[in-house]
Design a protein around this motif. Structure first.
Motif, PDB file in Angstrom:
ATOM      1  N   GLY A  11       7.294 -22.967 -23.111  1.00 21.94           N
ATOM      2  CA  GLY A  11       7.624 -21.908 -24.062  1.00 21.94           C
ATOM      3  C   GLY A  11       7.939 -20.353 -23.271  1.00 21.94           C
ATOM      4  N   SER A  12       7.482 -19.489 -23.942  1.00 26.88           N
ATOM      5  CA  SER A  12       7.878 -18.248 -23.601  1.00 26.88           C
ATOM      6  C   SER A  12       6.984 -17.413 -22.250  1.00 26.88           C
ATOM      7  CB  SER A  12       7.886 -17.214 -24.693  1.00 26.88           C
ATOM      8  OG  SER A  12       6.583 -17.208 -25.278  1.00 26.88           O
ATOM      9  N   LEU A  13       5.881 -18.252 -22.072  1.00 25.58           N
ATOM     10  CA  LEU A  13       4.931 -17.899 -21.034  1.00 25.58           C
ATOM     11  C   LEU A  13       5.533 -17.681 -19.605  1.00 25.58           C
ATOM     12  CD1 LEU A  13       1.420 -19.979 -21.473  1.00 25.58           C
ATOM     13  CD2 LEU A  13       2.132 -17.426 -21.347  1.00 25.58           C
ATOM     14  N   GLU A  14       5.405 -16.784 -18.984  1.00 28.84           N
ATOM     15  CA  GLU A  14       5.994 -16.567 -17.521  1.00 28.84           C
ATOM     16  C   GLU A  14       4.909 -16.706 -16.566  1.00 28.84           C
ATOM     17  OE1 GLU A  14       8.011 -12.616 -17.024  1.00 28.84           O
ATOM     18  OE2 GLU A  14       9.018 -12.859 -18.954  1.00 28.84           O
ATOM     19  N   THR A  15       5.369 -17.324 -15.471  1.00 29.76           N
ATOM     20  CA  THR A  15       4.332 -17.742 -14.621  1.00 29.76           C
ATOM     21  C   THR A  15       4.759 -17.058 -13.298  1.00 29.76           C
ATOM     22  OG1 THR A  15       5.724 -19.900 -13.722  1.00 29.76           O
ATOM     23  CG2 THR A  15       4.087 -19.832 -15.585  1.00 29.76           C
ATOM     24  N   ARG A  16       3.705 -17.076 -12.382  1.00 28.74           N
ATOM     25  CA  ARG A  16       3.944 -16.472 -10.802  1.00 28.74           C
ATOM     26  C   ARG A  16       3.145 -17.452  -9.981  1.00 28.74           C
ATOM     27  NH1 ARG A  16       1.305 -10.538 -12.110  1.00 28.74           N
ATOM     28  NH2 ARG A  16       0.413 -11.433 -14.032  1.00 28.74           N
ATOM     29  N   PRO A  17       3.454 -17.236  -8.870  1.00 23.13           N
ATOM     30  CA  PRO A  17       2.674 -18.282  -7.881  1.00 23.13           C
ATOM     31  C   PRO A  17       1.383 -17.983  -7.766  1.00 23.13           C
ATOM     32  CG  PRO A  17       4.786 -17.147  -6.705  1.00 23.13           C
ATOM     33  CD  PRO A  17       4.441 -16.445  -8.079  1.00 23.13           C
ATOM     34  N   ALA A  18       0.497 -18.753  -7.913  1.00 27.79           N
ATOM     35  CA  ALA A  18      -0.860 -18.762  -8.171  1.00 27.79           C
ATOM     36  C   ALA A  18      -1.614 -18.161  -6.750  1.00 27.79           C
ATOM     37  CB  ALA A  18      -1.600 -20.087  -8.432  1.00 27.79           C
ATOM     38  N   LEU A  19      -1.036 -18.683  -5.569  1.00 26.02           N
ATOM     39  CA  LEU A  19      -1.735 -18.306  -4.244  1.00 26.02           C
ATOM     40  C   LEU A  19      -1.363 -16.812  -3.995  1.00 26.02           C
ATOM     41  CD1 LEU A  19      -0.624 -21.414  -2.388  1.00 26.02           C
ATOM     42  CD2 LEU A  19      -2.946 -20.709  -2.697  1.00 26.02           C
TER      43      LEU A  19
END
Length: 188
Positions: A11-19
């Motif tokens: 959906g509209s969730l933006e993600t970033r590298p977890a590390l």
């Protein structure tokens, strides 16, 4: 890894590298991701994190708020039973569209007469994670980690150990966790 990645159904969730954003996950989860990075950097680098309002952290609410596909979410529940005075604990991961088969599959795998969901207070204290954010990454070594076979196919949105964020991980990352047991039919 680039900041932007396409996760089907997110959906509209933006993600970033977890590390690169370990401040968004609980300490046991950060340790697990760091250990996974040392053992398997290519797989660990795939983990993504998204900051969310804690009021939206529950699976159904999150799904509606961000237009996510419910089938993307996987839930981690803690189950325990006793045999000969010994408590046997399992973290069970199933797709949000299913329920963990506690009364048959989990009970048989733990070899106990009765398996029950852990009370909220115990789950939080023993895991070092917030209720509603409990995740398979970073669980105590003594626990069994049971993951439904459907969760190792495609991506999963799972807890981060905190209610204020969610992790997005591919099935290959879940399958690479220490002590993991992939179980056919864990969810029904």
């Amino acid at each position: 890894m680039s900041e932007s990645i396409e996760i089907p159904g997110s959906g509209s969730l933006e993600t970033r590298p977890a590390l690169e954003h370990l401040d968004l996950v609980a300490p046991p989860v950060a340790r697990a991701l760091t250990a996974l990075e040392a053992a398997n950097p290519a797989v660990a680098s795939l983990a993504r994190v998204s900051e969310v309002d804690p009021e939206l952290a529950d699976t159904e609410v999150l799904t509606q708020a961000f237009g996510m596909d419910l089938a993307l979410s996987s839930n981690c529940i803690l189950v325990a039973g006793k045999r000969a005075g010994e408590e046997r604990i399992a973290a069970c991961v199933v797709r949000a569209t299913t329920n963990a088969d506690v009364n048959h599959v989990v009970k048989k795998l733990l070899d106990v007469r009765k398996a029950s969901f852990w009370p909220q207070e115990r789950a939080v204290e023993a895991s070092g994670m917030e209720y509603g954010g409990i995740t398979p990454l970073g669980i105590p070594e003594a626990w069994r980690l049971l993951i439904d076979s459907r969760c190792v196919q495609g991506w999963s949105c799972i807890g981060s150990g905190l209610r204020r964020s969610k992790l997005f991980v591919p099935g290959e990352l879940l399958a690479a966790l220490p002590g993991v047991e992939i179980v056919e039919g864990l969810g029904f």
